[in-house]
Design an enzyme around this catalytic site. Structure first.
Site, PDB file in Angstrom:
ATOM      1  N   HIS A  80       0.828  -1.206   0.000  1.00 34.51           N
ATOM      2  CA  HIS A  80       0.000   0.000   0.000  1.00 34.51           C
ATOM      3  C   HIS A  80       0.865   1.260   0.000  1.00 34.51           C
ATOM      4  O   HIS A  80       0.406   2.319   0.403  1.00 34.51           O
ATOM      5  CB  HIS A  80      -0.926   0.001   1.222  1.00 34.51           C
ATOM      6  CG  HIS A  80      -1.692  -1.263   1.390  1.00 34.51           C
ATOM      7  ND1 HIS A  80      -2.598  -1.693   0.438  1.00 34.51           N
ATOM      8  CD2 HIS A  80      -1.688  -2.201   2.363  1.00 34.51           C
ATOM      9  CE1 HIS A  80      -3.124  -2.856   0.841  1.00 34.51           C
ATOM     10  NE2 HIS A  80      -2.584  -3.182   1.993  1.00 34.51           N
ATOM     11  N   HIS A 242      -7.011  -4.614  -1.144  1.00 27.69           N
ATOM     12  CA  HIS A 242      -6.331  -5.852  -1.519  1.00 27.69           C
ATOM     13  C   HIS A 242      -7.043  -6.508  -2.696  1.00 27.69           C
ATOM     14  O   HIS A 242      -6.838  -7.675  -2.986  1.00 27.69           O
ATOM     15  CB  HIS A 242      -6.317  -6.836  -0.352  1.00 27.69           C
ATOM     16  CG  HIS A 242      -5.877  -6.238   0.934  1.00 27.69           C
ATOM     17  ND1 HIS A 242      -6.748  -5.623   1.800  1.00 27.69           N
ATOM     18  CD2 HIS A 242      -4.645  -6.133   1.478  1.00 27.69           C
ATOM     19  CE1 HIS A 242      -6.057  -5.179   2.845  1.00 27.69           C
ATOM     20  NE2 HIS A 242      -4.792  -5.466   2.674  1.00 27.69           N
TER      21      HIS A 242
END
Lengths: 356, 356
Positions: A80, A242
């Site tokens: 991320h 995700h």
């Protein structure tokens, strides 16, 4: 009769062609299982004001612990970036614990980070709401408290797309994490006590909502192929960071319509007043160029103006990403005056940097 | 005998399948021919310290012209964001003129920008070495000088991959543009005279070399399909920032090997001394996630250490991009003390921001 073994594979030359193998994504990595350590080596080399341990997976401000200051620790799966390691530095986090790709860090890392940043005023953990992260941070807090450290935790759960998703009970934590870390980090820098820092973090989370849209899937270095399949003209509306499923699959549409969908979803769950001013994050998922993010940001401001919602602070770019996923998310925060002042306070990290 | 018409298309059910149509790339845009204006609207909304005219395609510091300061103007095709618009602000550019995607801006834009930033001390044009840009900037300079303005130009040509490429006579201009704009911008901010600002810009360009590698092609919004074809395991070594061919096509290799190739190529043409300190830019092409760029940066520092070359300043991220291309470039600048001091001076733009 065609020959096929019981794996379902079709023998060469048979009439029915095999379904095409998923297209491999080319990655700029060395060994896939070294990607976290390799990236941390690079981070360390680029940012001398960070103390980085690539093997223990710890990123700490060089001047930590800062005496009398509440320490801020966050962490989560790698993938991320720049979240969270890129937000370590004066005015924001004191330490970050990156896990394996899309995998929670372990309690041991979190305890070590907590020790490293404790300047005697206690430590706040900023935890994104994914089951693994929540459980591991809870265990870490217990272990740290057994050592006599004071720990508070705030769980970030801003993503309105779904409640109870692939890795989450309740809403997922996404873009609001940046607002929480920046604003709580600024208050800690002013030597506010632990409960006050935890309180502002919670209030920022409560005032923030997010919604994401994926134009493509992402590919983890380990798998090498996309984590899910999207048709050539298909998008995932309400996607998680995700690649978790969102609300629906839909045909690709102009940016304006996608932004409109996100704005509707976020405003429907943002606290009152409906026409109150907001901070806006137009976040890229990692694979969408800045040019397109600015197109979407123009559409975002227009959608908010039409509804009489003034944007008082803004940020456009790749901040809370999903590896190479193409797409964007919108986070709005109904910030009060204190939050805005803390947002404007100086920050000195790899990914966010401003003086005053 | 299979039926096929003379377009070469194969009738349904025939034995030879059609070659697959190129896969369309999903874009976060509205109308493709509105992408530049739409992105500029977004830029304007996000950055109140910029004066943006989305139709005339001009981005100017709100406080321009600054009396007594040399004005800095750059520009080029859209698609390389944040270059150049993201570098407009105190300490760097005074104005940028974005062209259509991968297309030079026109002389009229450049003249207007030159007028807008002339504070009585003259104007420096920073021009990347592409034939269209060079011709149009030259014409703009002539027109501006006819109006009585003083103009100097510096042409950036740092890319060592090829001489004489698709759009260029001589070396292409790429990552060094950032170093030139930052360092010359800082000197201008100190009220140095036009010739001194032009001189440092030229010296930075002479001290800088770059080399890029593409893992994928890029897709312009107008075309909707990749601008060139790369096989599933193939990369373009020495690629240009519009996808121009480089030195060779090769199989994908670990990041370390690709970085090694770039470092060899750059060091071979960097001015002496071979072990002199460098500023390093590890630049993403737009579609490669930050995680992977840090992996490559770790490899870059290691490759330089092995050769005894100290890195004294660094920058990692997407700065001089090619839309959604996956890949990276390395720019090294053999900076002297003055250049380093100017690099460290405060800057306040959308994409680069630091105080001191």
């Amino acid at each position: 009769m065609d020959a096929s073994d019981d794996t379902g594979a079709t023998a060469p030359g048979a009439g029915t062609p095999e379904p095409p193998a998923p297209r491999r994504t080319k990655k700029l990595v060395n060994a896939p299982d070294e990607v976290v350590a390799d990236a941390l080596r690079g981070l360390a080399a680029a940012h001398p004001r960070l103390r980085v341990d690539p093997r223990a997976r710890l990123v700490v401000r060089t001047d930590a612990p800062v005496a009398g200051k509440v320490g801020l620790v966050s962490g989560g799966g790698t993938g991320h970036e720049p979240l969270h390691s890129g937000f370590v530095g004066p005015g924001m986090l004191d330490a970050a614990c990156p896990g394996a790709v899309f995998t929670s860090p372990v309690p041991h890392q979190m305890v070590e980070a907590t020790r490293a940043v404790d300047g005697g005023a206690g430590v706040l953990h900023v935890v994104k709401n994914y089951t693994g992260d929540v459980l591991n941070f809870r265990m870490a807090a217990e272990l740290a408290e057994e050592e006599g450290l004071s720990v508070r935790q705030v769980v970030v759960d801003d993503d309105v797309a779904v409640s109870d998703s692939t890795f989450t009970a309740g809403r997922r934590g996404t873009g609001a994490t940046l607002f929480v870390e920046k604003i709580a980090g600024a208050l800690a820098e002013r030597r506010a006590p632990l409960d006050a820092v935890a309180d502002v973090a919670r209030r920022v989370n409560d005032a923030s909502r997010s919604f994401g849209v994926a134009l493509t899937a992402c590919t983890t270095p380990e798998r090498g192929v996309p984590t899910f399949e999207l048709g050539p003209d298909e998008i995932e509306v309400g996607v998680g960071i995700h690649g978790e499923p969102g609300r629906e699959r839909r045909a690709l549409a102009p940016a304006r319509e996608l932004v409109e969908t996100a704005v509707e979803a976020v405003l429907a769950e943002l606290p009152d007043p409906v026409d109150g001013p907001v901070m806006a994050l137009l976040n890229g998922m990692g694979g969408t160029p800045l040019l397109e993010l600015y197109v979407a940001y123009g559409d975002l401001v227009e959608a908010l103006e039409l509804r009489g919602v003034p944007v008082v602070r803004s940020l456009v770019g790749n901040y809370v990403t999903s590896l190479d996923m193409a797409g964007f998310s919108v986070t709005l925060c109904r910030a009060d005056e204190e939050m805005l002042r803390l947002w404007d306070a100086p920050v000195e990290t790899a990914a966010l940097r401003w003086g005053r």
